[in-house]
Design an enzyme around this catalytic site. Structure first.
Site: not given
Ligand code: DGL
Length: 261
Positions: A38-39, A69-71, A148, A6-7, A180-182
Protein backbone atom coordinates in the site's frame (compact mmCIF):
# COMPACT_ATOMS: atom_id res chain seq x y z
CA UNK A 1 -14.04 -10.81 17.63
CA UNK A 2 -11.28 -8.27 17.04
CA UNK A 3 -10.66 -7.63 13.33
CA UNK A 4 -7.17 -6.60 12.27
CA UNK A 5 -6.08 -5.82 8.75
CA UNK A 6 -2.92 -4.89 6.95
CA UNK A 7 -1.71 -4.64 3.39
CA UNK A 8 -0.03 -8.01 3.93
CA UNK A 9 2.25 -9.70 6.34
CA UNK A 10 3.56 -6.83 8.47
CA UNK A 11 0.38 -6.41 10.49
CA UNK A 12 1.15 -9.68 12.22
CA UNK A 13 3.39 -7.58 14.48
CA UNK A 14 0.17 -5.91 15.66
CA UNK A 15 -1.54 -9.29 16.08
CA UNK A 16 1.39 -10.39 18.20
CA UNK A 17 1.23 -7.28 20.39
CA UNK A 18 -2.54 -7.64 20.81
CA UNK A 19 -2.16 -11.33 21.73
CA UNK A 20 0.50 -10.39 24.30
CA UNK A 21 -1.26 -7.35 25.79
CA UNK A 22 -4.82 -8.75 25.84
CA UNK A 23 -4.49 -12.53 25.56
CA UNK A 24 -7.41 -14.81 24.78
CA UNK A 25 -9.50 -12.53 22.55
CA UNK A 26 -10.80 -14.00 19.30
CA UNK A 27 -9.00 -12.40 16.38
CA UNK A 28 -9.66 -12.36 12.66
CA UNK A 29 -6.82 -11.05 10.53
CA UNK A 30 -6.90 -10.04 6.91
CA UNK A 31 -3.63 -9.58 5.03
CA UNK A 32 -4.20 -8.06 1.61
CA UNK A 33 -1.33 -9.97 0.02
CA UNK A 34 -2.82 -9.74 -3.49
CA UNK A 35 -2.79 -5.93 -3.47
CA UNK A 36 0.26 -5.25 -1.31
CA UNK A 37 2.17 -2.93 -1.03
CA UNK A 38 0.00 0.00 0.00
CA UNK A 39 2.95 2.26 0.77
CA UNK A 40 3.58 3.04 -2.89
CA UNK A 41 -0.09 3.60 -3.81
CA UNK A 42 -2.21 6.75 -3.95
CA UNK A 43 -4.34 7.82 -1.00
CA UNK A 44 -7.57 7.18 -2.98
CA UNK A 45 -6.60 3.58 -3.69
CA UNK A 46 -5.57 2.90 -0.07
CA UNK A 47 -8.87 4.40 1.16
CA UNK A 48 -10.84 2.15 -1.22
CA UNK A 49 -8.94 -0.95 -0.10
CA UNK A 50 -9.31 -0.05 3.59
CA UNK A 51 -13.10 0.30 3.29
CA UNK A 52 -13.29 -3.08 1.51
CA UNK A 53 -11.06 -4.74 4.11
CA UNK A 54 -13.15 -3.46 7.02
CA UNK A 55 -16.35 -4.52 5.26
CA UNK A 56 -14.92 -8.03 5.03
CA UNK A 57 -13.90 -8.13 8.71
CA UNK A 58 -17.35 -6.96 9.82
CA UNK A 59 -19.07 -9.59 7.64
CA UNK A 60 -17.04 -12.22 9.49
CA UNK A 61 -18.14 -10.96 12.88
CA UNK A 62 -15.56 -8.34 13.94
CA UNK A 63 -17.01 -5.95 16.50
CA UNK A 64 -13.90 -3.80 16.79
CA UNK A 65 -11.30 -3.16 14.10
CA UNK A 66 -7.60 -2.33 14.23
CA UNK A 67 -5.98 -0.89 11.12
CA UNK A 68 -2.52 -2.35 11.60
CA UNK A 69 -1.19 -0.75 8.45
CA UNK A 70 0.47 2.62 9.03
CA UNK A 71 -0.17 3.66 5.45
CA UNK A 72 -3.90 2.91 5.73
CA UNK A 73 -3.96 4.55 9.17
CA UNK A 74 -2.31 7.68 7.78
CA UNK A 75 -4.53 8.19 4.77
CA UNK A 76 -7.82 6.38 5.42
CA UNK A 77 -8.60 6.76 9.15
CA UNK A 78 -10.95 9.70 8.72
CA UNK A 79 -12.90 8.10 5.87
CA UNK A 80 -13.38 4.74 7.60
CA UNK A 81 -14.46 6.42 10.85
CA UNK A 82 -17.17 8.21 8.85
CA UNK A 83 -18.20 5.04 7.02
CA UNK A 84 -18.51 2.44 9.80
CA UNK A 85 -20.13 2.54 13.22
CA UNK A 86 -17.89 0.10 15.11
CA UNK A 87 -14.82 1.26 17.08
CA UNK A 88 -11.91 1.50 14.66
CA UNK A 89 -8.35 1.97 15.88
CA UNK A 90 -5.51 3.27 13.77
CA UNK A 91 -1.86 3.09 14.71
CA UNK A 92 -0.77 6.71 14.19
CA UNK A 93 -2.52 8.28 17.19
CA UNK A 94 -1.29 5.83 19.87
CA UNK A 95 2.28 5.94 18.59
CA UNK A 96 2.16 9.73 18.49
CA UNK A 97 0.85 9.93 22.05
CA UNK A 98 3.65 7.70 23.32
CA UNK A 99 6.26 9.67 21.39
CA UNK A 100 5.08 13.04 22.71
CA UNK A 101 5.03 11.67 26.24
CA UNK A 102 8.50 10.21 26.03
CA UNK A 103 10.29 12.97 24.13
CA UNK A 104 12.16 15.29 26.49
CA UNK A 105 13.51 17.66 23.83
CA UNK A 106 10.43 17.37 21.58
CA UNK A 107 12.61 16.41 18.63
CA UNK A 108 10.95 13.40 17.06
CA UNK A 109 11.88 11.29 14.06
CA UNK A 110 9.39 9.26 12.03
CA UNK A 111 10.19 6.52 9.54
CA UNK A 112 7.60 4.94 7.27
CA UNK A 113 6.56 4.19 3.72
CA UNK A 114 6.48 6.90 1.06
CA UNK A 115 2.67 7.22 1.34
CA UNK A 116 2.81 7.55 5.14
CA UNK A 117 5.51 10.21 5.01
CA UNK A 118 3.76 12.03 2.16
CA UNK A 119 0.50 12.15 4.17
CA UNK A 120 2.28 14.18 6.89
CA UNK A 121 -0.13 12.58 9.39
CA UNK A 122 2.42 11.79 12.11
CA UNK A 123 3.81 15.30 11.92
CA UNK A 124 0.32 16.85 12.04
CA UNK A 125 -0.72 14.78 15.06
CA UNK A 126 2.52 15.41 16.95
CA UNK A 127 2.22 19.17 16.33
CA UNK A 128 -1.42 19.13 17.44
CA UNK A 129 -0.32 17.68 20.75
CA UNK A 130 2.90 19.66 21.05
CA UNK A 131 2.98 22.71 18.75
CA UNK A 132 6.64 23.50 19.39
CA UNK A 133 7.81 19.96 18.58
CA UNK A 134 10.27 19.43 15.78
CA UNK A 135 9.39 16.45 13.59
CA UNK A 136 11.63 14.95 10.93
CA UNK A 137 10.28 12.21 8.68
CA UNK A 138 12.15 9.86 6.40
CA UNK A 139 10.59 7.46 3.90
CA UNK A 140 12.39 4.11 3.92
CA UNK A 141 10.95 2.27 0.88
CA UNK A 142 13.61 -0.43 0.80
CA UNK A 143 12.89 -1.77 4.28
CA UNK A 144 9.56 -3.48 3.51
CA UNK A 145 10.95 -5.68 0.71
CA UNK A 146 14.03 -6.48 2.80
CA UNK A 147 11.88 -7.73 5.67
CA UNK A 148 9.66 -9.67 3.27
CA UNK A 149 12.75 -11.36 1.87
CA UNK A 150 13.76 -12.30 5.40
CA UNK A 151 16.91 -10.16 5.14
CA UNK A 152 16.57 -8.89 8.70
CA UNK A 153 20.14 -9.63 9.73
CA UNK A 154 22.04 -9.10 6.47
CA UNK A 155 24.90 -6.57 6.38
CA UNK A 156 23.22 -4.86 3.39
CA UNK A 157 20.10 -4.24 5.49
CA UNK A 158 22.18 -2.78 8.33
CA UNK A 159 23.94 -0.48 5.87
CA UNK A 160 20.67 0.73 4.35
CA UNK A 161 19.16 1.39 7.79
CA UNK A 162 22.24 3.38 8.76
CA UNK A 163 21.89 5.50 5.64
CA UNK A 164 18.18 6.14 6.16
CA UNK A 165 18.71 7.12 9.79
CA UNK A 166 21.61 9.47 9.18
CA UNK A 167 19.50 12.64 8.66
CA UNK A 168 17.65 11.87 11.90
CA UNK A 169 20.88 11.30 13.78
CA UNK A 170 22.24 14.62 12.50
CA UNK A 171 19.12 16.36 13.85
CA UNK A 172 19.65 14.74 17.24
CA UNK A 173 16.17 13.31 17.64
CA UNK A 174 15.49 11.84 21.08
CA UNK A 175 12.48 9.73 20.02
CA UNK A 176 11.92 7.68 16.88
CA UNK A 177 8.55 6.34 15.73
CA UNK A 178 8.58 3.09 13.77
CA UNK A 179 5.76 4.18 11.46
CA UNK A 180 5.42 0.95 9.48
CA UNK A 181 4.21 -2.54 10.33
CA UNK A 182 7.45 -4.15 9.18
CA UNK A 183 9.90 -2.09 11.20
CA UNK A 184 9.36 -3.75 14.60
CA UNK A 185 11.05 -6.77 12.99
CA UNK A 186 14.14 -4.55 12.53
CA UNK A 187 13.87 -2.84 15.90
CA UNK A 188 17.14 -4.13 17.36
CA UNK A 189 19.22 -2.90 14.39
CA UNK A 190 17.32 0.39 14.22
CA UNK A 191 17.95 0.95 17.95
CA UNK A 192 21.64 0.18 17.48
CA UNK A 193 22.02 2.49 14.49
CA UNK A 194 20.09 5.46 15.90
CA UNK A 195 21.81 5.14 19.29
CA UNK A 196 20.71 3.69 22.59
CA UNK A 197 19.69 7.07 24.03
CA UNK A 198 16.92 7.47 21.47
CA UNK A 199 13.55 6.06 22.58
CA UNK A 200 12.16 3.88 19.81
CA UNK A 201 8.36 3.74 19.68
CA UNK A 202 6.80 0.60 18.25
CA UNK A 203 3.36 1.50 16.88
CA UNK A 204 2.20 -2.13 17.18
CA UNK A 205 2.64 -2.06 20.97
CA UNK A 206 1.20 1.44 21.23
CA UNK A 207 -2.05 0.44 19.48
CA UNK A 208 -2.41 -2.79 21.49
CA UNK A 209 -2.15 -0.77 24.71
CA UNK A 210 -4.71 1.68 23.40
CA UNK A 211 -7.18 -1.14 22.63
CA UNK A 212 -6.60 -2.56 26.11
CA UNK A 213 -7.42 0.75 27.84
CA UNK A 214 -10.45 1.19 25.59
CA UNK A 215 -11.83 -2.24 26.52
CA UNK A 216 -11.16 -1.64 30.21
CA UNK A 217 -13.17 1.58 29.97
CA UNK A 218 -15.95 0.10 27.78
CA UNK A 219 -17.05 -3.21 29.31
CA UNK A 220 -20.24 -3.30 27.18
CA UNK A 221 -18.10 -3.50 24.04
CA UNK A 222 -15.63 -5.86 25.69
CA UNK A 223 -18.51 -8.26 26.42
CA UNK A 224 -19.36 -8.42 22.70
CA UNK A 225 -15.91 -9.76 21.80
CA UNK A 226 -15.37 -13.52 21.97
CA UNK A 227 -12.60 -14.77 24.25
CA UNK A 228 -11.90 -18.33 23.12
CA UNK A 229 -8.42 -17.56 21.76
CA UNK A 230 -9.69 -18.28 18.22
CA UNK A 231 -7.50 -16.96 15.45
CA UNK A 232 -8.54 -16.87 11.80
CA UNK A 233 -6.01 -15.73 9.26
CA UNK A 234 -7.29 -14.61 5.86
CA UNK A 235 -5.18 -13.50 2.93
CA UNK A 236 -6.11 -12.36 -0.56
CA UNK A 237 -3.26 -14.40 -2.03
CA UNK A 238 -1.69 -17.48 -0.45
CA UNK A 239 2.09 -17.61 -0.52
CA UNK A 240 4.56 -19.96 1.19
CA UNK A 241 6.42 -16.95 2.57
CA UNK A 242 3.34 -15.69 4.40
CA UNK A 243 2.70 -19.00 6.12
CA UNK A 244 6.33 -19.21 7.25
CA UNK A 245 6.58 -15.62 8.48
CA UNK A 246 3.22 -15.92 10.27
CA UNK A 247 4.39 -19.03 12.11
CA UNK A 248 7.69 -17.42 13.11
CA UNK A 249 6.17 -14.08 14.12
CA UNK A 250 3.29 -15.50 16.14
CA UNK A 251 5.08 -18.61 17.39
CA UNK A 252 1.99 -20.71 16.81
CA UNK A 253 0.59 -22.94 14.11
CA UNK A 254 -1.35 -21.01 11.51
CA UNK A 255 -3.86 -21.99 8.89
CA UNK A 256 -4.26 -19.63 5.94
CA UNK A 257 -7.70 -19.06 4.45
CA UNK A 258 -8.04 -17.49 1.05
CA UNK A 259 -10.51 -14.71 0.28
CA UNK A 260 -10.96 -12.72 -2.89
CA UNK A 261 -12.14 -9.15 -2.31
N1 DGL B 1 1.78 -2.19 6.01
C1 DGL B 1 2.46 -1.07 5.40
C2 DGL B 1 2.62 0.04 6.44
O1 DGL B 1 2.59 -0.18 7.62
C3 DGL B 1 3.82 -1.46 4.87
C4 DGL B 1 3.75 -2.37 3.65
C5 DGL B 1 3.09 -1.72 2.47
O2 DGL B 1 3.66 -0.79 1.86
O3 DGL B 1 2.00 -2.13 2.15
O4 DGL B 1 2.77 1.17 6.06
Amino acid sequence: MIGIFDSGIGGLTVVKSVMERIPGYDIIYFGDTARTPYGTKSADTVIKYSVENIDFLLQYGAKLVVMACNTASSVAAKRVAETFDVPIFEVVTPATEQAVKSSVKSVVGVIGTRATVKSGMYEKKIKNMKPDAKVYSVACPLLVPLVEEGWMKKPETKMIIKKYLLPLKVRQIDTLILGCTHYPLLKAIIQRKIGKKVRVIDSSIAVAEKVKSFLDANPEIDRRLGKNDDFRLFVSDITDQFEKTARITLKRKVFLEHVKL
